[in-house]
Design a protein around this motif. Sequence first.
Motif, mmCIF file in Angstrom:
data_model
loop_
_atom_site.group_PDB
_atom_site.id
_atom_site.type_symbol
_atom_site.label_atom_id
_atom_site.label_comp_id
_atom_site.label_asym_id
_atom_site.label_seq_id
_atom_site.Cartn_x
_atom_site.Cartn_y
_atom_site.Cartn_z
ATOM 1 N N GLY A 181 -115.766 52.744 -47.010
ATOM 2 C CA GLY A 181 -116.786 51.860 -47.557
ATOM 3 C C GLY A 181 -116.891 50.537 -46.818
ATOM 4 N N TYR A 231 -116.995 52.007 -54.959
ATOM 5 C CA TYR A 231 -116.494 53.000 -54.033
ATOM 6 C C TYR A 231 -115.021 53.259 -54.228
ATOM 7 C CZ TYR A 231 -118.227 55.587 -50.217
ATOM 8 O OH TYR A 231 -118.691 56.606 -49.477
ATOM 9 N N LEU A 273 -125.304 54.509 -55.075
ATOM 10 C CA LEU A 273 -125.037 54.823 -53.672
ATOM 11 C C LEU A 273 -124.852 56.321 -53.553
ATOM 12 C CD1 LEU A 273 -122.235 52.195 -53.303
ATOM 13 C CD2 LEU A 273 -124.534 51.963 -52.416
ATOM 14 N N LEU A 304 -120.784 49.855 -46.090
ATOM 15 C CA LEU A 304 -121.566 49.520 -47.278
ATOM 16 C C LEU A 304 -122.613 48.453 -47.004
ATOM 17 C CD1 LEU A 304 -118.882 49.758 -50.042
ATOM 18 C CD2 LEU A 304 -120.908 51.133 -49.818
ATOM 19 N N LEU A 327 -125.711 55.251 -45.299
ATOM 20 C CA LEU A 327 -124.437 55.424 -45.994
ATOM 21 C C LEU A 327 -124.234 56.890 -46.362
ATOM 22 C CD1 LEU A 327 -122.014 53.956 -47.313
ATOM 23 C CD2 LEU A 327 -123.278 54.151 -49.422
ATOM 24 N N LYS A 345 -120.373 46.895 -54.486
ATOM 25 C CA LYS A 345 -120.446 48.282 -54.017
ATOM 26 C C LYS A 345 -119.061 48.787 -53.620
ATOM 27 C CE LYS A 345 -125.062 48.269 -51.943
ATOM 28 N NZ LYS A 345 -125.703 48.319 -50.617
#
Lengths: 304, 326
Positions: free
Chosen positions: B122, B231, B76, B126, B133, B227
């Motif tokens: 996030g 984060y 990411l 996300l 993002l 994710k």
Amino acid sequence: MSSLDIFFQQLANGLILGSFYALVALGYTMVYGIIKLLNFAHGDLYMCGAFVGFLFLSLVSGLLGESWTGILCSMVLSMLTIGLLGVLIQRVAYRPMLSAPRLSILITALAVSMVLSNGVMALTDGDYEAFNTDLGFEGLEMGNVFITYTQIVLVVSAALLMLTLFFFINRTMYGKAMRAIAIDQDACRLMGINVNRVIALTFFIGSALAGAAGVMAGVYYGSIHFFMGFVIGLKAFTAAVIGGIGSIRGAMLGGLALGLLEAFGTQIPFVGSEWKDVFSFGILILLLVFKPTGLLGKTEIERM
Amino acid sequence: MAEQTQSPRGSKPIVQSVARWLAPQRNRIIVLAVLAVVAMVLPLAANNYMLEVLSNAWFYVVLCLGLNIVVGYAGLLDLGYAAFFAVGAYTTGILTSQFGVNFWLTIPVAVVCSMAAGIIIGGPTLRLRSDYLAIVTLGFGEIVRICARNLEITGGAGGLIGIERPHLFGLHLNQAIHFYYVFLALAVLACFCSYRLQHSRLGRAWQYVREDEDAAEAMGINRVGAKLYAYVIGAVFGGVAGCFFAAKMTAISPETFMFQQSVLILVGVVLGGMGKIPGVIIGAFALVLFPEVFREIGSMRMLVFAVVMLVIILYRPEGIWPAKRS
């Protein structure tokens, strides 16, 4: 000032701000629409446009003066230069990356943006440059509302540029090709469209518009700086998302909407001008969470 | 992709032979042991200037390893990493200077705060496409900086001053050498955590999500959850590093946490090689040492970094550290 006067004054301010945002947002949205690339360098092209315009203006000012003729001439030259710069960037940095993972191409775009802004910083030693024009401060006065002629000319020329673009996209062969490539690149290639050339043309037009906006911002604010592209890049992206990214009409509408929102947002109690940026980024985040397709965007199938 | 695996073999024979020599476990342990001894003994022979630069390098190692979890492991793009660093630094700064809280007690608070910041940023975003993002994190980074500049509790544009330096077992940490060892310990801890995370169940999930999000989801991996973990963990690294940064500098200002800071950390990650711990360490060191070695181009270092980053991402996307041959 009565509240009605404040309303009209902020309306004028918002329209000017909004037309800058719209011009920059158009480049974002065109590039995104055609190759699904978020061009981080776009705000920096706007900044470069301001500097190139500044350079040309100081070159031609002896011949044409620092009034509208000189400004128009340097704006056209700046648009051409920035357009070519955009094509060059696309050719050198983006074309080899089109089939790479998304993360790589995003980092490429970021690196290009850094090269541009830090390159200009190195050339100017990071100083502010005064964008000297002799346009005067006359204007229209309606009650307590005051609008200079410069502001009116800027808004009108932004509108003219956008109208030209609108006709180009909707009425010409190349415009049709652009819209087609945005839908299906492979099919276009099979139909005999020179896809690479149309993509280069898209970059040219988008960058040229950013360059024009840069010169206009230089004329309007009177000083330019290597970091001026960063915030407007973010704002223009916000504008493109408000309108629905990939949509030309959306970018124009989103730009004006964001300009007006900011102008009126500073009038809300407790939201002073120092919170202006927080206000618009807040709008961006709320919008992405609740309506990521924007006002005019189409729902599309997610591509990672 | 084929190009990536082939090019290093032809173009970088030295790098490749080093990589081959490093392949057996035994040789790696030898190198690690030598490096550890060097890192421990070095400050005894160094002057204050070198200590300052080296502690800074270890500090960037921690930050880069933290961002590496987000960018390298989970794939990411985070352009607002300095925000987490700021949250940690300001938590410690505010608690110690205005409420007189002991430094060590502020660390857990900073961890909680940066986790909260990670979830706030996030959580809602996300689900979005990866490029949205990137720009949202950029916006958040700016929001945090503007808040730090405009709020009263953060000291406004002037920032916070007079943050107290901590005591450790009766020793007042106020020498450059103390902070060298503090940051070295922090970097070692960060390496250990990164290594364990990379080879955990969660680490494999990140790798899967990074390579193919849809396939990962089809295999039963909660992609948004994975994710979000990346984060939040990345945020904690940044937050803790920020605590120690505040304690070392004793003063912090909003300008430390500008967009360039986030970009600099990202450059470190990309330079060395995303997702590889040794690569990230090399990248962080290059980041700090380069402008010190080439003093005269110090003002142009961001331009040089930008060009290097562009060249690396175009011609050697896996970074300086050699890629594993598959």
